[in-house]
Design a protein around this motif. Structure first.
Motif, mmCIF file in Angstrom:
data_model
loop_
_atom_site.group_PDB
_atom_site.id
_atom_site.type_symbol
_atom_site.label_atom_id
_atom_site.label_comp_id
_atom_site.label_asym_id
_atom_site.label_seq_id
_atom_site.Cartn_x
_atom_site.Cartn_y
_atom_site.Cartn_z
ATOM 1 N N ARG A 748 -10.679 57.687 77.256
ATOM 2 C CA ARG A 748 -10.139 59.047 77.291
ATOM 3 C C ARG A 748 -8.767 59.061 76.641
ATOM 4 N NH1 ARG A 748 -11.755 62.432 81.753
ATOM 5 N NH2 ARG A 748 -9.557 62.926 82.058
ATOM 6 N N PHE A 749 -8.543 60.092 75.841
ATOM 7 C CA PHE A 749 -7.252 60.316 75.218
ATOM 8 C C PHE A 749 -6.814 61.728 75.590
ATOM 9 C CE2 PHE A 749 -9.483 57.251 72.642
ATOM 10 C CZ PHE A 749 -8.526 56.284 72.378
ATOM 11 N N ASN A 750 -5.606 61.840 76.113
ATOM 12 C CA ASN A 750 -5.084 63.150 76.521
ATOM 13 C C ASN A 750 -3.584 63.166 76.237
ATOM 14 O OD1 ASN A 750 -4.848 65.693 77.531
ATOM 15 N ND2 ASN A 750 -5.148 65.136 79.671
ATOM 16 N N GLN A 751 -3.185 63.958 75.249
ATOM 17 C CA GLN A 751 -1.792 63.971 74.821
ATOM 18 C C GLN A 751 -1.277 65.404 74.759
ATOM 19 O OE1 GLN A 751 -1.636 61.845 71.116
ATOM 20 N NE2 GLN A 751 -2.043 59.856 72.069
ATOM 21 N N PHE A 752 -0.020 65.568 75.199
ATOM 22 C CA PHE A 752 0.631 66.874 75.220
ATOM 23 C C PHE A 752 1.740 66.907 74.163
ATOM 24 C CE2 PHE A 752 -1.032 66.326 79.499
ATOM 25 C CZ PHE A 752 -1.606 67.560 79.763
ATOM 26 N N ARG A 753 1.939 68.090 73.601
ATOM 27 C CA ARG A 753 3.063 68.351 72.719
ATOM 28 C C ARG A 753 3.713 69.653 73.150
ATOM 29 N NH1 ARG A 753 1.846 63.949 71.784
ATOM 30 N NH2 ARG A 753 1.293 62.945 69.804
ATOM 31 N N ALA A 754 5.032 69.696 73.116
ATOM 32 C CA ALA A 754 5.751 70.916 73.496
ATOM 33 C C ALA A 754 6.991 71.050 72.637
ATOM 34 C CB ALA A 754 6.139 70.890 74.978
ATOM 35 N N ALA A 755 7.378 72.298 72.374
ATOM 36 C CA ALA A 755 8.566 72.576 71.562
ATOM 37 C C ALA A 755 9.221 73.844 72.077
ATOM 38 C CB ALA A 755 8.196 72.739 70.093
ATOM 39 N N LEU A 756 10.540 73.853 72.064
ATOM 40 C CA LEU A 756 11.317 75.007 72.507
ATOM 41 C C LEU A 756 12.533 75.129 71.601
ATOM 42 C CD1 LEU A 756 11.914 77.289 74.564
ATOM 43 C CD2 LEU A 756 13.165 75.585 75.919
ATOM 44 N N GLY A 757 12.766 76.334 71.089
ATOM 45 C CA GLY A 757 13.901 76.521 70.195
ATOM 46 C C GLY A 757 14.551 77.872 70.378
ATOM 47 N N TYR A 758 15.816 77.930 70.003
ATOM 48 C CA TYR A 758 16.575 79.186 70.030
ATOM 49 C C TYR A 758 17.381 79.281 68.748
ATOM 50 C CZ TYR A 758 20.351 82.484 70.877
ATOM 51 O OH TYR A 758 21.241 83.521 70.751
ATOM 52 N N GLY A 759 17.321 80.434 68.093
ATOM 53 C CA GLY A 759 18.089 80.656 66.883
ATOM 54 C C GLY A 759 17.259 80.415 65.644
#
Length: 837
Positions: A748-759
């Motif tokens: 099993r492969f389970n990977q998360f990606r997240a990004a947060l930006g301002y401006g």
């Protein structure tokens, strides 16, 4: 005639103004002359003298003088109070002026100002002399700008490299050259610039560059660096050869990093950058890039990156290498050529030194180039390519597949005479080779190895697939039966299995394919009532396809190179539907036009896939349109196949992963490991409620094993100046296939990606962004990046922290920064293509 009347008549004649035509600049979109002329008149003609001079200009007079008091002694005028002299495109203003109308020489004191010219010069001085005809002069206590046009409270850029300067003495020796003594130069707003060069002498060639001698770089008034010589571009298209600002940084594995590069502006359509960087713990790196833009539809981008590594650990492990990437495209006389060539010396080098995580862990290297032309519905293509897949960091552990060369010919559906039938064809002649290394795994305590495999250096494959179809339409129903003959000849065949042996024994594969596609009328409904300020429409498009392929009796003997080689017998039915929801809004929302952090999007293109001069950090939103906004808000596709022949004509081998044409057409996830009738249900859902919202969910669910084979979820949302993105990728490899990789259970492969930006990148003030990747199965934080920027009017500083955890190869913390000066460059180690935004 009394002196009073003489004075009034003289003032009426002399008090005129020259109207300066508008200059179309690279900063502003061109406007129609008829529309722009009134705007220029209204912004310039503000004084009675100016309006009178405009009328005089229409009569052909180029010289106009205005003053409260005037004295005339032959050709010499002594002017007092609110003096204005208009000559050509220049305007000279001062409190007191002595002007010679023969020599066009003016000596001025008190609030001296000179404005205009082709470069939009704007000079203020305590006093000075100026020749209006030769456009030369000398000024004292000067503050000036070039490349800016002032209109009341507005400042309009008329150059891509405007700048401001001050000096105790300034000489203008020609229309485009200034000599500044004991002065400063900057791109910031005066009188309190954020940065400036304080120099003994500056030679400014407007339209070229500024040469700065014996200068000190000041930041907020504090001296930072001394430069015996420096240059500053001041041309309207600022591209100057020279050394770039140095780069510095700090890494836990590379140590202190310092480097520099030389930029070479070869000509208008090509340039190059060569640089090197020193790592105190590892060694040297070299970088180079050549870019060319010969035409509107053609470009070349060649990149080189290499590291001479001293090694890490004890004993030292050298991880150096090199990577070369070429992207090029062009069209001429109906031909289109494209080249995407990637050379990687070792996978270990990419893991250790690539600064973008998604690229660092990418084990595939693809190189391909093609030349194509279409004539009367027939496509001609020449293709060469090489595919590499690195199985591990061990040298030589790589699968290689080569096409050198391949010639493809295909014809679109064309009517067969006057009959209702249509014919088409697809043909190919290719030279191919494939090699695989020896692979060893351990299942339990028992080691198992598969021997190395290699075909001949160049075997031949000839393929021809003609087809005939009969499209039928009846009251919205679409029925399309088709018959295709597949004839493929190989100069070598595969003998044995796992992996077998390529022998010089020609084989011929012949198959007959029959398909019947049926599409019922689409079901649609338009909703009369508005919801959320929009009108809505719902459409359902069902379909079903029957496919029967027979004659592939030698699948086990066919060597596998690409999609042409995995054709098998099959007897199947595919069914599914697509449902779409449309919305229509009369006008676009203003917030949809705001700039966003486009490169921070999760699931977006990798930086190296962007063509030159269009890096992700510079991409902008499509402009809002005044026309009604029609959008496909929801698209949901469901599809599944039922196999009447669960063994695919005997091609299926139980206990291992099988890839066939019919399964690859449905989903990219291999699911056939044993005989089966039912394929997984494939779901593809995409939601786009506005230009600032994007979500997609791809799901493969297997009813036979009641498991999810694969699930990929991506979502990006922009609200105001806030950017939010996230993604989850899940993949499950069946136990039979996992066992061949050394695991007794399903992987099993389970990977998360997240990004947060301002401006956004060029926003004044504060901007920040962060992204991270997490492996849920190994409970490992794979990477994290945090970047923050603060921009002033003419400079900005960016700080970044990155952390990598790549298998057992790389565990690194990296600190980088860039201090950017407007129209100058950046000082630091954070390269543009590696930024988060």
């Amino acid at each position: 005639m009394t002196l009073r009347y003489r004075f009034l008549i003289t003032a009426a004649v002399l008090c005129q103004l020259l109207l300066v035509p508008a200059i179309v600049t690279s900063q502003l979109p061109p406007a129609a002359p008829a529309a722009s002329a009134p705007a220029e008149r209204s912004s310039i003609a503000q004084t009675p003298c100016a309006r009178a001079a405009a009328a005089q200009k229409e009569k052909g007079n180029v010289n106009t003088i205005c003053a409260i008091e005037q004295e005339e002694e032959g050709a010499v005028y002594k002017l007092h109070g609110a003096v204005e002299i208009y000559y050509g495109s220049y305007v000279l203003r001062a409190d007191e002026v002595t002007y010679n109308s023969d020599t066009k020489e003016a000596t001025a004191t008190g609030h001296f100002a000179l404005d205009g010219g082709p470069n939009d010069d704007h000079i203020r001085a305590s006093h000075g002399t100026y020749n209006l005809e030769r456009e030369t002069g000398r000024f004292s206590d000067v503050t000036g700008t070039t490349g800016l046009r002032f209109r009341e409270n507005r400042v309009i850029l008329t150059s891509t490299a405007p700048f401001a300067f001050t000096g105790k003495v300034v000489e203008k020796t020609s229309p485009d050259r200034y000599l500044v003594y004991d002065g400063t130069i900057t791109t910031c707003e005066l009188p309190h610039p954020k940065w400036q060069f304080d120099a003994r002498k500056v030679v400014v060639d407007v339209g070229g560059n500024a040469k700065i001698y014996h200068s000190t770089f000041l930041l907020h008034g504090f001296p930072v660096l001394y430069f015996p010589f420096a240059t500053h571009p001041v041309e309207k298209e600022s591209r100057q050869s020279g050394f770039l600002m140095p780069s510095v940084g700090r890494s836990s594995t590379k140590g202190n990093m310092v480097g520099d590069a030389y930029y070479w502006a070869i000509n208008r359509m090509m340039d190059a950058t060569l640089g090197a960087e020193y790592f105190s713990k590892r060694g040297w790196s070299q970088r180079g890039e050549f870019r060319a833009r010969p035409g509107e539809t053609s470009y070349i981008d060649l990149n080189y990156f290499g590291v001479i590594d001293r090694g890490i650990g004890s004993p030292p492990l050298k991880e150096g290498g090199e990577n070369v990437r070429l992207n090029a495209a062009g069209t001429r006389d109906g031909f289109r050529g494209v080249a995407n060539v990637d050379y990687l010396s070792s996978f270990l080098f990419r893991l250790a030194f690539n600064e973008v995580f998604s690229q660092a862990v990418y084990s595939e290297v693809k190189s391909q180039a093609f030349l194509s032309k279409s004539v009367s519905g027939i496509n001609f293509n020449g293709f060469v390519g090489r595919y590499q897949n690195f199985l591990s960091t061990t040298p030589g552990q790589v699968i290689k597949i080569t096409h050198a060369p391949s010639f493809d010919f295909s014809g679109a559906d064309q009517q067969l005479g006057r009959t209702p039938f249509y014919w088409s064809f697809d043909a190919s002649a290719a030279g191919l080779s494939r090699s695989e290394p020896q692979q060893c795994t351990t299942v339990g305590m028992i080691p198992s190895c598969t021997p190395a495999f290699r075909t001949g250096n160049l075997l031949g494959r000839f393929d021809l697939s003609p087809g005939v179809s009969l499209p039928l339409l009846f009251r919205g129903w679409s029925l399309r039966p088709e018959l295709i003959l597949h004839e493929t000849y190989y100069t070598e065949r595969l003998a044995g299995q796992n992996p077998g042996l390529a022998v010089s024994d020609p084989t011929n594969r012949r198959a007959l394919e029959t398909t019947v596609e049926i599409r019922p009328p689409a079901l649609e409904r338009v909703f009369d009532k508005e919801f959320l300020g929009k009108k809505w429409k719902h459409v359902i498009e069902p379909r079903a396809t029957y496919r029967f392929v027979t004659g592939v009796n030698s699948f086990a003997n066919v060597l596998k190179f690409d999609e042409r080689d995995v054709l098998t017998d099959t007897h199947e039915v595919e069914y599914g539907f697509v449902t779409r929801v449309y919305s229509k809004r009369i006008s676009a929302k203003p917030e949809d036009c705001d700039a966003i952090m486009a490169s921070l999007t999760v699931g977006g293109p990798a930086p190296e896939s962007i063509i030159p001069w269009q890096h992700p950090g510079t991409l902008v939103n499509a402009p809002c349109q005044p026309r009604p906004d029609l959008r496909e808000v929801v698209t949901w596709e469901l599809a599944q196949k039922y196999f009447l022949d669960p063994t695919f004509g005997g091609a299926l081998i139980s206990g291992q992963r099988n890839v066939f044409t019919t399964t690859a057409d449905l989903t990219g996830i291999a699911f056939v490991t044993q005989p089966r009738h039912l394929s997984p249900l494939v779901s593809r859902l995409r939601v786009e409620t506005s230009a600032r919202t994007d979500a997609e969910w791809d799901l493969d669910y297997d009813f036979q094993s009641n498991t999810t084979n694969a699930s990929t979820l991506l979502a990006n949302y922009h609200i105001g100046q806030v950017t939010i993105g996230g993604g989850d990728a899940f993949l499950q490899i069946p136990a039979q296939t996992a066992a061949r990789s050394g695991s007794a259970a399903a992987l099993r492969f389970n990977q998360f990606r997240a990004a947060l930006g301002y401006g956004r990148p060029n926003k004044r003030g504060f901007s920040a962004a962060s992204s991270f990747g997490f492996d849920a199965e190994s409970k490992l934080l794979q990477f994290i990046s945090a970047q923050t920027t603060y921009n002033w009017d003419c400079c900005g500083v960016t700080l970044e922290y990155r952390s990598y955890s790549v298998a057992n190869v790389r565990n690194e913390n990296l600190f980088r920064f860039t201090f950017a000066l407007a129209n100058i460059g950046g000082f630091g180690s954070l390269r543009r293509q590696e930024r988060l935004y």
